[in-house]
Design an enzyme around this catalytic site. Structure first.
Site, PDB file in Angstrom:
ATOM      1  N   SER A 115     -62.864 134.621  22.053  1.00  0.00           N
ATOM      2  CA  SER A 115     -63.634 135.693  22.233  1.00  0.00           C
ATOM      3  C   SER A 115     -64.701 135.422  23.237  1.00  0.00           C
ATOM      4  CB  SER A 115     -64.538 136.010  20.958  1.00  0.00           C
ATOM      5  OG  SER A 115     -65.502 136.826  21.191  1.00  0.00           O
TER       6      SER A 115
ATOM      7  N   TYR B 267     -68.480 133.355  13.714  1.00  0.00           N
ATOM      8  CA  TYR B 267     -67.293 134.066  14.069  1.00  0.00           C
ATOM      9  C   TYR B 267     -67.125 133.365  15.773  1.00  0.00           C
ATOM     10  CZ  TYR B 267     -64.826 137.169  16.975  1.00  0.00           C
ATOM     11  OH  TYR B 267     -63.704 137.748  17.693  1.00  0.00           O
TER      12      TYR B 267
END
Length: 350
Positions: free
Chosen positions: A142, A167
């Site tokens: 990501s 995350y």
């Protein structure tokens, strides 16, 4: 023809990827936990597009649908015994791991979901790939790994040691874990740092969906950081095209890699990291304007402060991916949002 496992196949990107691979003739097995992070009906509707009827799904059992070269299993990647049996039975050539607990803000309130899926689940994928001699593991990282980095555009040569959400930390951990398996066991791995993906069948927790729903209902949209945000919005079709190009290109060890001049995106092992984005950042104001134009309706804006875990800007340098694979995103925010809005109106009949 390849035998490919796509995890997260009922998810936004996984669905589009599975569809593309099926259409080109690969033998595809889709895996998804079908959890309730967002509306399960949307996940089943995506699977229906791939020929899988929800009434036929039995947890842990591989089922075939209307497409001869697609089958599906409801399974969580933290189920090691289930994964081991699936790998043993299917003999995959390539694994594309898109299964993960997504969302920056949700990680602030449910951190354990990220450890179970993104850490425990990912090591299970690595172990299965190792023991079953998978030729190439491609996995989703990501853009959030860039964290406190402010140098633009984000390059895979930049430092990513300062994440600002769990995350992001879990995705950075995936990259480190993958390198370890590439180095120790010769498992070829490629990580893709995805940048703000949007398009038809998108996730309900993301801005395109939230803004479209609110504007149509005449409700205010929440504009974080008072609109002073920039994102490298990337249309899902461009992302999927890039993933397919990467999956077909197995990374080779770089014998000239020098740890004294270390490029963190390469290695002496069969390991590679790429950014995959639009390479054309868009301001939040431009994005809202494109959404308003596609809807034919003006948004009511509610200005909000910056949210914990968010970053002000993302901007992908995709030159390495372009040089190695020919990747070239080409969908403008105006064209992409029109396609999303058209799908949204049709799906929800509004």
């Amino acid at each position: 023809m390849k035998r490919i496992l796509v995890t997260g196949a009922a998810g936004f990107i996984g669905f589009h990827l599975a569809k593309q691979l099926i259409e080109r003739g690969d033998l595809v097995v889709g895996l998804d936990s079908l959890n309730d992070y967002y509306e399960i009906d949307l996940k089943h509707a995506r699977l229906a597009q791939l020929g899988i009827d929800r009434s036929s799904i039995l947890p842990g059992e591989l089922i075939s649908g209307a497409q001869a070269n697609f089958s599906f299993v409801q399974m969580n990647i933290d189920d090691l015994s289930g994964l081991e049996k699936l790998f043993q039975d299917q003999g995959f050539d390539v694994v594309i791991n898109l299964a993960a607990q997504a969302g920056v803000r949700y990680s602030l309130i449910n951190p354990h979901a990220y450890i179970n899926s993104n850490i425990v689940g990912f090591v299970n994928i690595l172990e299965c790939c190792r023991h079953h001699k998978i030729k190439h593991l491609v996995y989703a990282s990501s853009s959030s790994v860039y964290g406190l980095n402010t140098e633009m555009p984000f390059s895979t040569s930049h430092n990513v040691d300062h994440p600002v959400s769990l995350y992001a930390a879990s995705k950075k951990s995936n990259e480190l874990m993958a390198h370890t398996y590439s180095h120790l066991y010769g498992l070829p791995t490629t990580g893709l740092r995805l940048f703000t993906v949007y398009g038809p069948w998108g996730r309900p927790d993301m801005a395109p969906f939230l803004f479209t729903k609110a504007i149509l209902a005449g409700e205010p949209i929440k504009v974080f950081n008072e609109g002073k945000m920039i994102r490298d919005f990337t249309y899902v079709g461009d992302i999927v095209a890039g993933i397919v190009l990467v999956a077909d290109r197995i990374p080779a060890p770089n014998p000239n890699w020098n740890p004294a001049l270390a490029d963190p995106a390469r290695s002496s092992a069969a390991y590679r990291i790429y950014n995959i984005g639009n390479n054309l950042p868009v301001s939040l104001a431009e994005f809202i304007a494109a959404t308003e134009k596609a809807l034919g309706k003006v948004a009511i804006k509610q200005m909000m402060p910056m949210q914990p875990g968010d970053v002000v800007a993302t901007f992908a340098d995709v030159s390495d991916l372009e040089a190695d694979t020919g990747y070239k995103p080409g969908t403008s925010i105006q064209e992409g949002m029109q396609r999303f809005v058209d799908w949204y109106r049709d799906y929800y009949q509004v």
